[in-house]
Design an enzyme around this catalytic site. Structure first.
Site, mmCIF file in Angstrom:
data_model
loop_
_atom_site.group_PDB
_atom_site.id
_atom_site.type_symbol
_atom_site.label_atom_id
_atom_site.label_comp_id
_atom_site.label_asym_id
_atom_site.label_seq_id
_atom_site.Cartn_x
_atom_site.Cartn_y
_atom_site.Cartn_z
ATOM 1 N N LEU A 66 0.832 -1.209 0.000
ATOM 2 C CA LEU A 66 0.000 0.000 0.000
ATOM 3 C C LEU A 66 0.865 1.257 0.000
ATOM 4 O O LEU A 66 1.868 1.332 0.726
ATOM 5 C CB LEU A 66 -0.853 -0.010 1.273
ATOM 6 C CG LEU A 66 -1.673 1.227 1.587
ATOM 7 C CD1 LEU A 66 -2.838 1.345 0.627
ATOM 8 C CD2 LEU A 66 -2.178 1.165 3.027
ATOM 9 N N LEU A 68 1.713 4.192 1.521
ATOM 10 C CA LEU A 68 1.431 4.650 2.884
ATOM 11 C C LEU A 68 1.151 6.150 2.945
ATOM 12 O O LEU A 68 0.528 6.622 3.900
ATOM 13 C CB LEU A 68 2.595 4.282 3.804
ATOM 14 C CG LEU A 68 2.740 2.764 4.051
ATOM 15 C CD1 LEU A 68 4.089 2.447 4.680
ATOM 16 C CD2 LEU A 68 1.608 2.233 4.916
ATOM 17 N N GLU A 114 -0.388 -9.324 -0.907
ATOM 18 C CA GLU A 114 -1.829 -9.545 -1.142
ATOM 19 C C GLU A 114 -2.118 -9.648 -2.640
ATOM 20 O O GLU A 114 -2.897 -10.506 -3.072
ATOM 21 C CB GLU A 114 -2.638 -8.416 -0.492
ATOM 22 C CG GLU A 114 -2.538 -8.435 1.027
ATOM 23 C CD GLU A 114 -3.398 -7.362 1.669
ATOM 24 O OE1 GLU A 114 -3.035 -6.177 1.574
ATOM 25 O OE2 GLU A 114 -4.446 -7.694 2.249
ATOM 26 N N GLU A 134 2.382 -4.548 7.994
ATOM 27 C CA GLU A 134 1.193 -3.903 8.577
ATOM 28 C C GLU A 134 1.241 -3.943 10.091
ATOM 29 O O GLU A 134 0.865 -2.978 10.772
ATOM 30 C CB GLU A 134 -0.082 -4.614 8.100
ATOM 31 C CG GLU A 134 -0.453 -4.358 6.653
ATOM 32 C CD GLU A 134 0.180 -5.346 5.678
ATOM 33 O OE1 GLU A 134 1.204 -5.975 6.043
ATOM 34 O OE2 GLU A 134 -0.318 -5.482 4.565
HETATM 35 C C1 1HE Z 1 6.879 4.095 -0.350
HETATM 36 C C2 1HE Z 1 6.514 2.788 0.042
HETATM 37 C C3 1HE Z 1 5.168 2.576 0.448
HETATM 38 C C4 1HE Z 1 8.579 2.736 -0.516
HETATM 39 N N1 1HE Z 1 4.338 3.648 0.471
HETATM 40 N N2 1HE Z 1 6.018 5.092 -0.317
HETATM 41 N N3 1HE Z 1 4.577 -1.317 2.980
HETATM 42 C C5 1HE Z 1 5.657 -1.184 3.758
HETATM 43 O O1 1HE Z 1 5.587 -0.914 4.936
HETATM 44 C C6 1HE Z 1 6.970 -1.315 3.041
HETATM 45 C C7 1HE Z 1 7.643 0.024 3.001
HETATM 46 N N4 1HE Z 1 8.798 0.041 2.103
HETATM 47 C C8 1HE Z 1 9.994 -0.513 2.412
HETATM 48 O O2 1HE Z 1 10.177 -1.165 3.421
HETATM 49 C C9 1HE Z 1 11.123 -0.241 1.458
HETATM 50 O O3 1HE Z 1 10.780 0.890 0.662
HETATM 51 C C10 1HE Z 1 11.429 -1.427 0.494
HETATM 52 C C11 1HE Z 1 12.049 -2.596 1.266
HETATM 53 C C12 1HE Z 1 10.186 -1.901 -0.265
HETATM 54 C C13 1HE Z 1 12.422 -0.943 -0.605
HETATM 55 O O4 1HE Z 1 13.559 -0.357 0.038
HETATM 56 P P1 1HE Z 1 14.512 0.604 -0.808
HETATM 57 O O5 1HE Z 1 15.678 0.953 0.075
HETATM 58 O O6 1HE Z 1 14.795 0.006 -2.138
HETATM 59 O O7 1HE Z 1 13.633 1.924 -1.137
HETATM 60 P P2 1HE Z 1 13.268 3.170 -0.183
HETATM 61 O O8 1HE Z 1 14.406 4.145 -0.183
HETATM 62 O O9 1HE Z 1 12.772 2.708 1.139
HETATM 63 O O10 1HE Z 1 11.998 3.775 -0.935
HETATM 64 C C14 1HE Z 1 12.132 4.531 -2.130
HETATM 65 C C15 1HE Z 1 10.989 5.522 -2.193
HETATM 66 O O11 1HE Z 1 9.743 4.800 -2.220
HETATM 67 C C16 1HE Z 1 10.913 6.361 -0.929
HETATM 68 O O12 1HE Z 1 10.360 7.611 -1.311
HETATM 69 P P3 1HE Z 1 11.306 8.909 -1.556
HETATM 70 O O13 1HE Z 1 10.379 9.988 -1.988
HETATM 71 O O14 1HE Z 1 11.975 9.162 -0.222
HETATM 72 O O15 1HE Z 1 12.298 8.504 -2.615
HETATM 73 C C17 1HE Z 1 9.904 5.647 -0.071
HETATM 74 O O16 1HE Z 1 9.240 6.485 0.848
HETATM 75 C C18 1HE Z 1 8.938 5.186 -1.135
HETATM 76 N N5 1HE Z 1 8.167 4.018 -0.676
HETATM 77 N N6 1HE Z 1 7.581 1.976 -0.083
HETATM 78 C C19 1HE Z 1 4.766 4.857 0.077
HETATM 79 N N7 1HE Z 1 4.712 1.384 0.805
HETATM 80 C C20 1HE Z 1 -4.588 -2.971 1.367
HETATM 81 S S1 1HE Z 1 -3.825 -2.778 2.788
HETATM 82 C C21 1HE Z 1 -2.159 -3.135 2.558
HETATM 83 C C22 1HE Z 1 -1.371 -2.580 3.696
HETATM 84 C C23 1HE Z 1 0.089 -2.513 3.393
HETATM 85 O O17 1HE Z 1 0.534 -2.833 2.320
HETATM 86 S S2 1HE Z 1 1.040 -1.957 4.681
HETATM 87 C C24 1HE Z 1 2.669 -2.242 4.143
HETATM 88 C C25 1HE Z 1 3.228 -1.055 3.423
#
Ligand code: 1HE
Length: 260
Positions: A66, A68, A114, A134
């Site tokens: 998602l 976030l 998902e 989550e």
């Molecule tokens: C995002 C998101 C996101 C990255 N929403 N912006 N999902 C999570 O909790 C996973 C969150 N993401 C991560 O843990 C990491 O980003 C990753 C392991 C996937 C990749 O790491 P990395 O080092 O390659 O990338 P990064 O530097 O963390 O992220 C690059 C950019 O993507 C950065 O933005 P920027 O503007 O600073 O460059 C991040 O903020 C952005 N980004 N993931 C928004 N998820 C129907 S309900 C489902 C509920 C869920 O899915 S909750 C789990 C959400």
């Protein structure tokens, strides 16, 4: 329909395999509302030539779940409808027109898992990792994960993933059933395409039965399941294509089952 965050193309001699690629690389293919609606729209409008689909993600990760940044804007009612929107979209993936093969690499987390769970076959390369963050973000799954993921790995494993933040690597993910295939780094898409091309050769009614009847039969009490199975079997085998395929085997013109 191709958008900046989702690319659609058709491969194969008859354009029979749709390739749906998440291309929101800068945000690690995080799923905002627009992207979820694009996925739904794509599966609702696949051309009739398509017999199977592959979904994958551009860049180093399949999908970060998602988006976030959109979560902070919602109240409870909006949250309910948002979750139902995901349900509607991923239902089109699971119960859409054709079987879907997910090609997984890098992060397959949260809503990304998902989405993968709504597909029929999951192929992962060695870089894949699976998590449900989550739990640590103070939220809950909302894209059908509470229904689909326990059916893949069991309620206990999903509970552990969400309570403790446990991350499964690619090998363990295949071992516990998150993916059916594990391939070397960089080969998930090629393997997924190979499988999709094979799936596309099946009789459409067989694929329909596997997508639409099997998961429902599996949820039915046994006595009802046997009856539904019998009806589906009767429908499938009465199709002219089934008769042709069986005749071809009996005439020595169709491939035998081979372990190679
Ligand atoms: C995002 C998101 C996101 C990255 N929403 N912006 N999902 C999570 O909790 C996973 C969150 N993401 C991560 O843990 C990491 O980003 C990753 C392991 C996937 C990749 O790491 P990395 O080092 O390659 O990338 P990064 O530097 O963390 O992220 C690059 C950019 O993507 C950065 O933005 P920027 O503007 O600073 O460059 C991040 O903020 C952005 N980004 N993931 C928004 N998820 C129907 S309900 C489902 C509920 C869920 O899915 S909750 C789990 C959400």
């Amino acid at each position: 329909m191709t958008t900046p965050d989702l690319h659609l193309e058709f491969l194969g001699e008859q354009q029979e395999v749709a390739v749906i690629r998440l291309t929101r690389v800068a945000k690690r293919n995080a799923l905002n509302d627009a992207l979820i609606l694009s996925i739904r729209n794509t599966f609702e409008n696949l051309p009739a030539t398509v017999r199977a689909a592959v979904i994958d993600g551009q860049g180093d990760h399949f999908c970060a779940g998602l988006d976030l940044s959109e979560l902070t804007e919602r109240d409870a009612g909006q949250g309910l409808h948002h979750s139902r929107m995901w349900h509607a979209a991923l239902e089109r993936v699971q119960f859409g027109p054709v079987p879907v093969v997910a090609a997984l690499h890098g992060a397959v987390v949260g809503g990304g898992l998902e989405l993968a769970s709504a597909c029929h076959i999951r192929v992962a390369d060695e870089t894949a990792f699976y998590a449900l963050p989550e739990g640590s973000r103070g939220i809950f799954v909302g894209g059908g994960g509470a229904v689909r993921i326990p059916r893949l790995i069991g309620t206990a494993r999903m509970t552990d993933m969400m309570l403790t933040g446990r991350v499964y690597n690619a090998a363990d993910g295949e071992r516990i059933g998150l993916a059916q295939y594990l391939v070397p780094t960089g080969q998930a898409f090629a393997k997924a395409l190979e499988l999709a091309e094979r799936v596309a050769q099946n009789a459409p009614l067989t694929n329909y039965a596997l997508m639409h009847a099997l998961p429902r039969i599996a949820e039915q009490p046994a006595d009802q399941g046997y009856l539904t199975e019998a009806m589906m079997a009767a429908i499938a085998q009465s199709a002219p294509e089934a008769k042709e395929r069986v005749r071809a085997f009996l005439d020595g013109k169709a491939a035998k089952v081979s372990k190679d």
